[in-house]
Design an enzyme around this catalytic site. Sequence first.
Site, PDB file in Angstrom:
ATOM      1  N   HIS A   1      14.760  50.902 -40.225  1.00 54.20           N
ATOM      2  CA  HIS A   1      15.968  51.039 -39.405  1.00 54.20           C
ATOM      3  C   HIS A   1      17.105  50.475 -40.260  1.00 54.20           C
ATOM      4  O   HIS A   1      17.640  49.398 -39.992  1.00 54.20           O
ATOM      5  CB  HIS A   1      15.781  50.244 -38.108  1.00 54.20           C
ATOM      6  CG  HIS A   1      16.798  50.531 -37.052  1.00 54.20           C
ATOM      7  ND1 HIS A   1      17.767  51.486 -37.181  1.00 54.20           N
ATOM      8  CD2 HIS A   1      16.992  49.977 -35.828  1.00 54.20           C
ATOM      9  CE1 HIS A   1      18.503  51.509 -36.084  1.00 54.20           C
ATOM     10  NE2 HIS A   1      18.056  50.595 -35.251  1.00 54.20           N
TER      11      HIS A   1
ATOM     12  N   ARG B   1      21.368  51.747 -27.179  1.00 51.48           N
ATOM     13  CA  ARG B   1      22.257  50.868 -27.949  1.00 51.48           C
ATOM     14  C   ARG B   1      22.586  51.465 -29.323  1.00 51.48           C
ATOM     15  O   ARG B   1      23.741  51.550 -29.723  1.00 51.48           O
ATOM     16  CB  ARG B   1      21.558  49.510 -28.122  1.00 51.48           C
ATOM     17  CG  ARG B   1      22.425  48.400 -28.603  1.00 51.48           C
ATOM     18  CD  ARG B   1      21.633  47.092 -28.648  1.00 51.48           C
ATOM     19  NE  ARG B   1      20.303  47.257 -28.082  1.00 51.48           N
ATOM     20  CZ  ARG B   1      19.982  47.016 -26.827  1.00 51.48           C
ATOM     21  NH1 ARG B   1      20.880  46.591 -25.996  1.00 51.48           N
ATOM     22  NH2 ARG B   1      18.750  47.210 -26.398  1.00 51.48           N
ATOM     23  N   THR B   2      21.542  51.916 -30.025  1.00 52.23           N
ATOM     24  CA  THR B   2      21.758  52.469 -31.367  1.00 52.23           C
ATOM     25  C   THR B   2      22.577  53.765 -31.287  1.00 52.23           C
ATOM     26  O   THR B   2      23.496  53.988 -32.070  1.00 52.23           O
ATOM     27  CB  THR B   2      20.399  52.739 -32.048  1.00 52.23           C
ATOM     28  OG1 THR B   2      19.687  51.512 -32.134  1.00 52.23           O
ATOM     29  CG2 THR B   2      20.570  53.305 -33.438  1.00 52.23           C
TER      30      THR B   2
ATOM     31  N   LYS C   1       9.102  72.773 -26.583  1.00 53.26           N
ATOM     32  CA  LYS C   1       8.532  74.129 -26.700  1.00 53.26           C
ATOM     33  C   LYS C   1       7.576  74.220 -27.879  1.00 53.26           C
ATOM     34  O   LYS C   1       7.090  75.295 -28.214  1.00 53.26           O
ATOM     35  CB  LYS C   1       9.656  75.147 -26.899  1.00 53.26           C
ATOM     36  CG  LYS C   1      10.657  75.199 -25.764  1.00 53.26           C
ATOM     37  CD  LYS C   1      11.793  76.149 -26.136  1.00 53.26           C
ATOM     38  CE  LYS C   1      12.933  76.051 -25.141  1.00 53.26           C
ATOM     39  NZ  LYS C   1      14.131  76.739 -25.634  1.00 53.26           N
TER      40      LYS C   1
ATOM     41  N   ARG D   1      16.844  59.587 -34.857  1.00 53.73           N
ATOM     42  CA  ARG D   1      15.900  58.569 -34.372  1.00 53.73           C
ATOM     43  C   ARG D   1      14.634  59.321 -33.972  1.00 53.73           C
ATOM     44  O   ARG D   1      14.701  60.328 -33.255  1.00 53.73           O
ATOM     45  CB  ARG D   1      16.499  57.885 -33.152  1.00 53.73           C
ATOM     46  CG  ARG D   1      15.542  57.003 -32.389  1.00 53.73           C
ATOM     47  CD  ARG D   1      15.446  55.637 -33.016  1.00 53.73           C
ATOM     48  NE  ARG D   1      14.972  54.640 -32.098  1.00 53.73           N
ATOM     49  CZ  ARG D   1      15.358  53.373 -32.122  1.00 53.73           C
ATOM     50  NH1 ARG D   1      16.251  52.961 -32.997  1.00 53.73           N
ATOM     51  NH2 ARG D   1      14.863  52.515 -31.295  1.00 53.73           N
TER      52      ARG D   1
END
Lengths: 302, 152
Positions: A129, A51-52, A80, A101
């Site tokens: 957020h 959604r974000t 890695k 994020r």
Amino acid sequence: MKNRSLVSINDFTKSEILKIVELAAQFEANPNQDLLKHKIVASLFFEPSTRTRLSFETAINRLGGRVVGFMDASSSSTTKGESLKDTIKMVSNYADLIVMRHPLEGSARYASEQSSVPIVNAGDGANQHPTQTLLDLYSIKKTQGTLENLNIFMVGDLKYGRTVHSLLQAMSHFNPVFNFISPEELRMPDEYKFWLDSMGIKYYEHSEFTDIISRADILYMTRVQRERFVDPIEYEKVKDVYILNNAMLDNTKDNLRILHPLPRVNEIDVDVDNNPKAYYFEQAENGVYARMAVMSSILGLV
Amino acid sequence: MSEKKELSVSAIEEGTVIDHIPADCLFKVISILGLDNCGNLITFGTNLGSQRYGKKAIIKVADKFFEDEDLNRIALVAPYARLNIIKDYEVVEKKHVTVPQEIVGIAKCFNPQCITNNENITTHFSLVNANVLALKCHYCEKITTEEHLKIL
């Protein structure tokens, strides 16, 4: 705001928050612009958040920008063993802005110190957020006509919910009265209550979700998650207490609007969806305009 | 009859004496001040008698005078340390330590989900409350209190 990262809602002053809200309204009125033409935004999602991510990418596309990046850490060099520092240093050579994020708390602040371009925090674990908070503020302003002197009810998981913590901090600029409704185990943490005390902001705590919501201007719902409870029997006792249904809205104020950061599970009954006071889907749409406002401000394009 | 006095740790002509260190924090103080990599003559004693701690430690560093900022770094583990500046075998100045407003690279964030506990990053805290020691992590914004404080 130009060339500054947005890591925490506390990075913005009251006037900067109001500027973003005003710009979001302008973008909503005129959503397709070429402000980000010739700009590349890196969208680095070290954990999935559809959604974000879609909200940010829609905002970038509506502004005519281009997006590079990855949707989860498994498709990045993190697998890695590359450090966050190295990833950020590399990507900041490529892009004009980084939207990030990350599951670890504090990662966005650290990234902003390593990056040569601004970082927009799209969620760092349970910490911050900030664009969610800005879209919440825009939603409140749109529905109430003001951010000042509102009666805000927050319901559900107030202990772990980062959206309620950030909203609480941002609203503190606007003389609100808060009512916190939660199970004992998920009450608002003391640090936030001490902080409200120090700011002289009134708040009341309740453990029952009753007709007290008749006083609310904003009802901010969050999920009560089973995994937050040490004792599963305690969860069973409260799980149905915090479900909003249509009948509970009968005696509420006409201007009441129900917000929820989504995804919803069962804390808002589907019979609420058609009530004109339900606002959570429009709230999600507002996120696109708020993010357009944030990115164009940070890039100094407005 | 006068009481016989003996020095548990030999006197220094010039330098700094750090007294009233909790005995179990001696090596942390040595590490925080970087004395384990210092070329000066250093003498220390531990498990010495102390009214405050029961047992205390003391460090004498010859020919070295620290900046206050450096000495204050030990305040997290030795908040009652006393510093005596010695010149020509005489104490010419006494100082106390105070917890600095910014604490960099000394303490560990208690939050296991903090980026500093998952990548090779220097920790950074600001002092929220010196009385009931509370440090706010610059990165994850969580508060580490004295109860959960660990020195790196």
